[in-house]
Design a protein around this motif. Structure first.
Motif, PDB file in Angstrom:
ATOM      1  N   ARG A 158       2.699   1.497  -3.389  1.00 37.00           N
ATOM      2  CA  ARG A 158       1.759   1.921  -4.430  1.00 37.00           C
ATOM      3  C   ARG A 158       1.470   3.418  -4.324  1.00 37.00           C
ATOM      4  NH1 ARG A 158      -1.654  -1.045  -7.472  1.00 37.00           N
ATOM      5  NH2 ARG A 158      -1.291  -2.885  -6.198  1.00 37.00           N
ATOM      6  N   ALA A 159       1.275   3.908  -3.094  1.00 35.95           N
ATOM      7  CA  ALA A 159       1.004   5.327  -2.892  1.00 35.95           C
ATOM      8  C   ALA A 159       2.185   6.184  -3.333  1.00 35.95           C
ATOM      9  CB  ALA A 159       0.673   5.591  -1.422  1.00 35.95           C
TER      10      ALA A 159
ATOM     11  N   ASP B 262       2.505   9.177  -6.586  1.00 34.83           N
ATOM     12  CA  ASP B 262       2.657  10.550  -6.109  1.00 34.83           C
ATOM     13  C   ASP B 262       3.604  11.333  -7.014  1.00 34.83           C
ATOM     14  OD1 ASP B 262       2.720  12.861  -4.604  1.00 34.83           O
ATOM     15  OD2 ASP B 262       4.001  12.028  -3.036  1.00 34.83           O
TER      16      ASP B 262
ATOM     17  N   GLY C 204       0.813  -1.204   0.000  1.00 36.55           N
ATOM     18  CA  GLY C 204       0.000   0.000   0.000  1.00 36.55           C
ATOM     19  C   GLY C 204       0.848   1.257   0.000  1.00 36.55           C
ATOM     20  N   ARG C 205       1.918   1.253   0.807  1.00 37.78           N
ATOM     21  CA  ARG C 205       2.795   2.421   0.876  1.00 37.78           C
ATOM     22  C   ARG C 205       3.593   2.570  -0.402  1.00 37.78           C
ATOM     23  NH1 ARG C 205       3.486   6.843   1.575  1.00 37.78           N
ATOM     24  NH2 ARG C 205       1.281   6.494   1.935  1.00 37.78           N
TER      25      ARG C 205
ATOM     26  N   ALA D 155      -0.651   5.020   6.372  1.00 30.98           N
ATOM     27  CA  ALA D 155      -2.062   4.648   6.516  1.00 30.98           C
ATOM     28  C   ALA D 155      -2.348   3.982   7.856  1.00 30.98           C
ATOM     29  CB  ALA D 155      -2.474   3.720   5.367  1.00 30.98           C
TER      30      ALA D 155
ATOM     31  N   ASP E 221       1.698  -0.184   7.109  1.00 33.43           N
ATOM     32  CA  ASP E 221       1.902   1.036   6.333  1.00 33.43           C
ATOM     33  C   ASP E 221       2.161   2.183   7.307  1.00 33.43           C
ATOM     34  OD1 ASP E 221       1.533   3.456   4.896  1.00 33.43           O
ATOM     35  OD2 ASP E 221       0.217   2.466   3.458  1.00 33.43           O
TER      36      ASP E 221
END
Length: 549
Positions: A128-129, A133, A125-126, A439, A436
């Motif tokens: 992917r974020a 960005d 998740g991290r 998140a 994460d």
């Protein structure tokens, strides 16, 4: 506080250490006097590799460049200025790296208020974020002594593929990479194949001690930091290192050594609010990885504020840190530390490195190796090759699967209380979160809650980042720790380009590999797997919070 202010202050080049004499005098024989009698300050300043014994001498011969790397690093400044001009259109700087290769740059950027994205996680998740960005404005600094670290290699692959998927040519993608690595390393060979810029790191400096090398300076400069100021601060401070008096590094190192050998082997690191954001995280990896071995060591405990739980205790040395104090200000920022260290960031880096090397000499350990880090890494590689071990939870409660030793309680409150009760008067609890960092940031609230519940030092580390920091201490330091590992379900996974596994599988393998390494050493581990991360975290925090009612 009276003792802190009443005693002499050790100061040089704007950096002051308060309280060191009082701590040193608590030892049966003052450590500072012993170091002076052996000529250690002068010998260390002259890079004498024999200070840590014959077994460490060969490694130390190749690892003492940090004492004057600030001088050699000035040679980077013209190249950095040219690079910044060439990449002026790329204003989103991403640093991928682990341990000292990333932590120093993060501290520099945070302290001086410059934006820098640090990617030191394998959480999909991290990752992917980060990839989503401002990709069109991104330059990626890939940092590693060898480049063999699986996280760094995976991030490099992910960004390269993301740039290509965005429609860039290979030449356009290559322009967006800057590689910092040792000369002739595997990463340098890879970078040459990619056609990207390579800035050589100082090969005479280990990762923990690399703050003032290209590892710290390149990403900070690209983020807009005037790094020459840091080198100036270190240069001015370096003049004190060979002195018997007015040597803050000696005072700090002697105090750390005295505390470690008189039962205060936990070091609470407390920011006093005077502007050095995140320095505690960098000091944490330096102290833990340098001293936590051969069954001894200093356990750094980064606390949230001067009044946070766990900042004091009978076996805790409380150390506050910060920038310059105004005239009349009391060190500590509201707590009563045993030691207070205040001054410019460049001097801090060199002072803590010098003091840590001295503490290693007092403890009788080699501060330049990490003999127990490889265990987790090897287990991780085997798991990636053979697949994860089959495991059945001991029980499930709400959004939490509990993996506990057999024969224990069968409810969440019970297993948590069993873990807490198992931390004795000499022990500590380590919370390690393979989640994460952004998140799932609520997970960090567990540290002060558990510190209150146990009345003992509690550390918190994000996985796999902590593996290259307190992870060495967990396996090599005193066998008095208990471990709470948090893992979480992956909603949307992400492939690692060119590898037969995903980031989610890599993250799970790293968590499992560390559990195996701890189990090999007989360390107690409780794993809680969050089947729904937000819900599971809320459930866990509520369960522990009820103990205070």
């Amino acid at each position: 506080m009276t003792d802190l202010l009443a005693g002499p202050v050790d100061a040089a080049a704007g950096l002051a250490v308060y309280g060191a004499g009082t701590v040193d005098r608590s030892a049966p024989a003052p450590v500072r006097d012993a170091l002076l009698s052996a000529g250690v300050p002068r010998r260390l300043a002259q890079q004498d590799p024999s200070l840590w014994g014959p077994e460490a001498e060969a490694a130390a011969t190749r690892r003492l460049g940090w004492l004057d790397t600030h001088r050699r690093s000035r040679e980077l400044l013209p190249q950095l200025a040219e690079l910044m001009a060439e990449l002026a259109d790329l204003d989103h700087v991403v640093l991928t790296g682990t341990d000292g290769s990333s932590l120093a740059a993060e501290v520099i950027a945070r302290t001086l208020g410059r934006p820098l994205t640090v990617l030191d996680t394998t959480d999909p998740g991290r990752v992917r974020a980060a990839l989503a960005d401002r990709l069109e404005r991104t330059v990626v600094v890939v940092a590693g002594k060898s480049g063999a670290t699986v996280e760094t290699d995976s991030h490099r692959r992910a960004y390269w593929q993301a740039f290509l998927d965005a429609g860039m040519t290979e030449a356009e993608a290559a322009r967006r990479f800057v590689v910092v690595t040792d000369p002739d390393s595997p990463l340098e060979a890879t970078a040459t194949e990619m056609g990207v810029v390579v800035i050589p790191a100082d090969p005479t400096v280990g990762g923990c001690y690399s703050a003032l090398t290209a590892f710290g300076l390149v990403p900070a400069a690209l983020a807009g930091v005037g790094v020459a100021d840091l080198l100036d601060q270190a240069e001015e401070f370096a003049a004190s290192l060979a002195r018997d008096r007015d040597n803050p590094g000696l005072a700090l190192g002697a105090a750390l050594g005295a505390a470690a050998t008189t039962g205060r082997d936990k070091v609470a690191l407390v920011s006093d609010g005077t502007g050095l954001d995140g320095l505690g995280d960098w000091v944490e990896q330096l102290l833990a990885e340098s001293t936590g071995k051969a069954g001894v060591g200093l356990l750094p405990v980064v606390v949230e504020s001067p009044r946070a739980p766990g900042a004091t205790g009978p076996d805790v040395l409380t150390v506050s840190y910060g920038g310059a104090l105004a005239v009349g200000d009391v060190p500590g920022g509201g707590c009563a530390p045993d030691l207070a260290v205040n001054g410019p960031l460049g001097a801090h880096f060199l002072a803590w490195e010098y003091a840590t090397a001295l503490a290693g000499a007092v403890l009788g350990v080699d501060p330049f190796d990490q003999p127990d880090v490889a265990g987790s890494t090897e287990h991780t590689r085997r798991i990636l090759d053979s697949g994860p071990p089959a495991q059945t939870p001991s029980f499930t409660e709400g959004a939490i699967e509990v993996y506990a030793p057999p024969g224990g309680p069968t409810d969440l409150d019970g297993v948590l209380r069993q873990l807490v009760d198992g931390v004795d008067d000499a022990g500590y609890l380590a919370v390690t979160a393979y989640l994460d960092r952004s998140a799932d940031a609520e997970a960090a609230r567990l540290r002060p809650l558990l510190a209150t519940a146990t009345g003992r030092p509690v550390t918190f580390g994000w996985g796999p980042r902590y593996l290259h920091s307190t992870g060495q201490y967990h396996k090599g330091g005193p066998a008095v720790g208990s471990y709470l590992q948090l893992t979480g379900a992956v909603a949307v996974d992400l492939p690692v380009p060119g590898r037969p596994y995903t980031f989610g599988e890599l993250q799970a393998a790293q968590a499992a590999g560390d559990r195996r390494a701890l189990a090999d050493r007989g360390r107690p581990v409780l794993r809680l797997h969050l089947t729904d991360r937000p819900t599971g975290l809320a459930q866990l925090l509520e369960a522990i919070g009820r103990w205070r009612a």
